[in-house]
Design a protein around this motif. Sequence first.
Motif: not given
Length: 131
Positions: A31-33, A38-40, A42-47, A71-79
Amino acid sequence: DRNFSPAYKFPQQWITSNGFYQNHQASLVKFLAAWILADNWRKTHFAQDVAMTSQATGIPASSLQPQVKATEWLSGQQLGQIYQSGAELGWYTKLEQFFVQDGLLNSVTPASQFVKTGPFMKALKLVESQT
């Protein structure tokens, strides 16, 4: 949300029961993968993300767009880096203190008692090994 930062961080989070956490680690990692991917994305596809969310919820895109900038959107790597440093424990402690001050909680519980990052870190390694 940048309106509260840096005083307060509202971390990207998910919640599960202790029983599910203890008995379904493989499912949590999968699930987390997917969540990290999805988070990664979204971070490059906001529109595209706003358009999809608007269509799925019926909320006008113009109402969603301000949140993208706030919002400060964080990637998986940042988290993952934050979790390795232990900084998220401070985030939760400050939020708990805020809620105690506001009368929404009776006391602060040490965040280390309820914040478990192990499955996330395993999922991050899985994602990194596949990309």
